[in-house]
Scaffold this motif. Structure first.
Motif, PDB file in Angstrom:
ATOM      1  N   ALA A 160      13.937   2.795   1.962  1.00 42.86           N
ATOM      2  CA  ALA A 160      13.098   1.743   1.378  1.00 42.86           C
ATOM      3  C   ALA A 160      13.603   0.362   1.761  1.00 42.86           C
TER       4      ALA A 160
ATOM      5  N   VAL B 103      11.481  -2.804   3.228  1.00 47.29           N
ATOM      6  CA  VAL B 103      11.133  -3.986   2.430  1.00 47.29           C
ATOM      7  C   VAL B 103      12.222  -5.048   2.402  1.00 47.29           C
TER       8      VAL B 103
ATOM      9  N   TYR C  74      14.803  -6.589  -2.937  1.00 45.92           N
ATOM     10  CA  TYR C  74      14.275  -5.786  -4.040  1.00 45.92           C
ATOM     11  C   TYR C  74      15.434  -5.391  -4.949  1.00 45.92           C
TER      12      TYR C  74
ATOM     13  N   TYR D 153       8.780   0.491  -6.307  1.00 45.27           N
ATOM     14  CA  TYR D 153       8.400   0.807  -4.925  1.00 45.27           C
ATOM     15  C   TYR D 153       8.529   2.306  -4.659  1.00 45.27           C
TER      16      TYR D 153
ATOM     17  N   SER E 116       5.850   4.233  -6.457  1.00 46.59           N
ATOM     18  CA  SER E 116       4.532   4.033  -5.856  1.00 46.59           C
ATOM     19  C   SER E 116       4.375   4.846  -4.582  1.00 46.59           C
ATOM     20  N   GLN E 117       5.506   5.178  -3.944  1.00 47.66           N
ATOM     21  CA  GLN E 117       5.462   5.964  -2.712  1.00 47.66           C
ATOM     22  C   GLN E 117       5.291   7.454  -2.990  1.00 47.66           C
TER      23      GLN E 117
ATOM     24  N   ASN F 135       2.964  -3.937  -0.168  1.00 45.99           N
ATOM     25  CA  ASN F 135       4.193  -3.323  -0.672  1.00 45.99           C
ATOM     26  C   ASN F 135       4.609  -3.935  -2.003  1.00 45.99           C
TER      27      ASN F 135
ATOM     28  N   ARG G  80       2.119  -2.820  -4.869  1.00 50.15           N
ATOM     29  CA  ARG G  80       2.373  -1.448  -5.335  1.00 50.15           C
ATOM     30  C   ARG G  80       3.635  -1.393  -6.185  1.00 50.15           C
ATOM     31  N   SER G  81       4.684  -2.051  -5.693  1.00 50.32           N
ATOM     32  CA  SER G  81       5.943  -2.042  -6.434  1.00 50.32           C
ATOM     33  C   SER G  81       5.788  -2.728  -7.780  1.00 50.32           C
TER      34      SER G  81
ATOM     35  N   HIS H 158       6.532  -1.196 -11.493  1.00 48.28           N
ATOM     36  CA  HIS H 158       7.870  -1.521 -11.970  1.00 48.28           C
ATOM     37  C   HIS H 158       7.848  -1.786 -13.479  1.00 48.28           C
TER      38      HIS H 158
END
Length: 405
Positions: A72, A76, A80, A88, A91-92, A292, A295-296, A300
């Motif tokens: 990850a 990104v 993060y 993240y 979401s994956q 990205n 989604r994160s 979160h």
């Protein structure tokens, strides 16, 4: 063991499968539920679990977690933290991977230098002004981010004030009434429902959106509220926190690279054609980076709130309306101007040499995407290398020139 056998293997397995649940938690829970029963010590539970092959399902090993986090980070970048990284990862894969604490430890193991850089970042802005939203569908905040406007990249996002759930986002060359209405306002109404109130700043780019909200105002769940409010951008507090994340994870890496290219003469932003090339490639990267972050963000955990994606689903009072009642951008624009309104049509950023050759422009896009990977470019960029980014801009320019011959 008799007391635990009465509780049952399935119940104990289910309890220990919850995120963060420990044998000590189970022991305390059982003692509270059955105060007059013995046999619920941690040692008794450990022995019972071992004999019945009960394990904490879904708990990955440190080695597996480190591999996931390392992958990850390569995508990104280093900024993060534990919460956004948790969002993240979930979401994956669509499920819980590990607790925030374990992810924080993994980030320290995977790359200590990155961890220190994150820890010593400037403290985030806080929201000192009391804010209140009653439910999902009460207040929708829409705002633009122009940190990359000089390179032909502008973000626009919509976020629910109650859950902090991002309902829509778009990246465009220059802010535009029609794009914002279609990809932000109309998209939100069709996908999530009609909000009681929209909040924006005083920018002219929101005129069509505000008009659309007024046209549908009688269908809202609470028509007594003002359908929209305009405030100073810095007071649009719900969405300002999001921009901090977007800037750190998307805009600043791109901006730093482009400024470096300008400084060494690799790109000339006085050239209308080069402005178009830079904007086109940069928007592709910025779009991926923003996706990205969105989604994160939606996955979160926010202290005192919960995960936006779960909070918004639990108290959704946005009004579902017939899609046919929501005008397209073209229909809304025609109606608005028919009533005497005027919309500022912002020009394109730079000049596309293939603007009058639709088939060639389409061919260029296909050739370009077949020869590069936007994900690879962005992954290198957020990790400190702009080589692929430089090559991509040059490649896009060369393909364009070849299409003209």
């Amino acid at each position: 063991m008799a007391a635990l056998e009465n509780i049952g293997v399935e119940y104990i397995q289910s309890f220990l499968s919850r995120e963060g649940s420990t044998i000590k938690d189970l022991s305390e829970h059982l003692k509270e539920q059955f105060p007059n029963t013995t046999g619920f010590s941690t040692r008794s539970i450990e022995r019972f679990c071992k004999e019945n092959d009960i394990k904490r399902k879904g708990v990955v090993s440190d080695e597996t977690l480190d591999a996931l986090v390392e992958g990850a980070v390569s995508q990104v970048g280093p900024v993060y933290g534990r919460k956004m990284m948790k969002g993240y990862l979930e979401s994956q894969v669509g499920t819980t991977i590990a607790s925030q604490h374990r992810i924080a430890k993994s980030l320290q193991r995977v790359n200590p230098d990155y961890h220190q850089r994150h820890v010593h970042r400037t403290e985030r802005q806080t929201n000192p002004i009391p804010y209140h939203a009653d439910y999902f569908g009460h207040k929708l905040h829409i705002d633009q981010n122009e940190k990359l406007v000089m390179y032909g990249v502008t973000h626009v996002c919509a976020i629910d004030g109650y859950s902090r759930y991002i309902t829509a986002h778009s990246t465009m060359p220059i802010k535009n009434n029609y794009i914002i209405y279609d990809q932000i306002f109309r998209h939100t109404v069709l996908q999530e429902g009609l909000f009681d109130q929209i909040r924006v700043d005083h920018g002219k780019e929101f005129y069509l959106t505000l008009y659309g909200q007024e046209c549908l105002a009688h269908l809202r769940g609470n028509p007594r509220r003002d359908p929209h409010r305009q405030t100073e951008s810095k007071k649009n507090l719900r969405i300002e926190r999001l921009w901090v994340e977007v800037n750190a994870r998307v805009n600043y890496p791109i901006k730093n690279a482009l400024q470096s290219m300008e400084a060494d003469g690799s790109i000339d932003m006085d050239s209308e054609e080069m402005k178009f090339y830079v904007s086109n490639v940069s928007r592709k990267l910025a779009t991926l980076g923003l996706e990205n972050v969105v989604r994160s963000w939606n996955y979160h955990p926010i202290p005192g709130v919960g995960k936006p994606i779960e909070v918004h689903a639990a108290n959704n009072r946005a009004v579902q309306i017939d899609p046919q009642l929501v005008p397209t951008a073209a229909e809304a624009g025609e109606s608005y101007e028919g009533l005497g309104g005027q919309l500022t049509l912002f020009p394109s950023f730079g000049a596309d040499p293939l603007a009058n050759y639709g088939d060639r422009a389409e061919s260029r896009e296909q050739q370009f995407l077949n020869q590069i990977s936007i994900q690879d470019i962005m992954s290198q960029l957020v990790n400190g290398s702009d080589l692929l980014f430089r090559n991509a801009i040059e490649l896009f320019a060369n393909i364009t020139r070849n299409q003209l011959t």
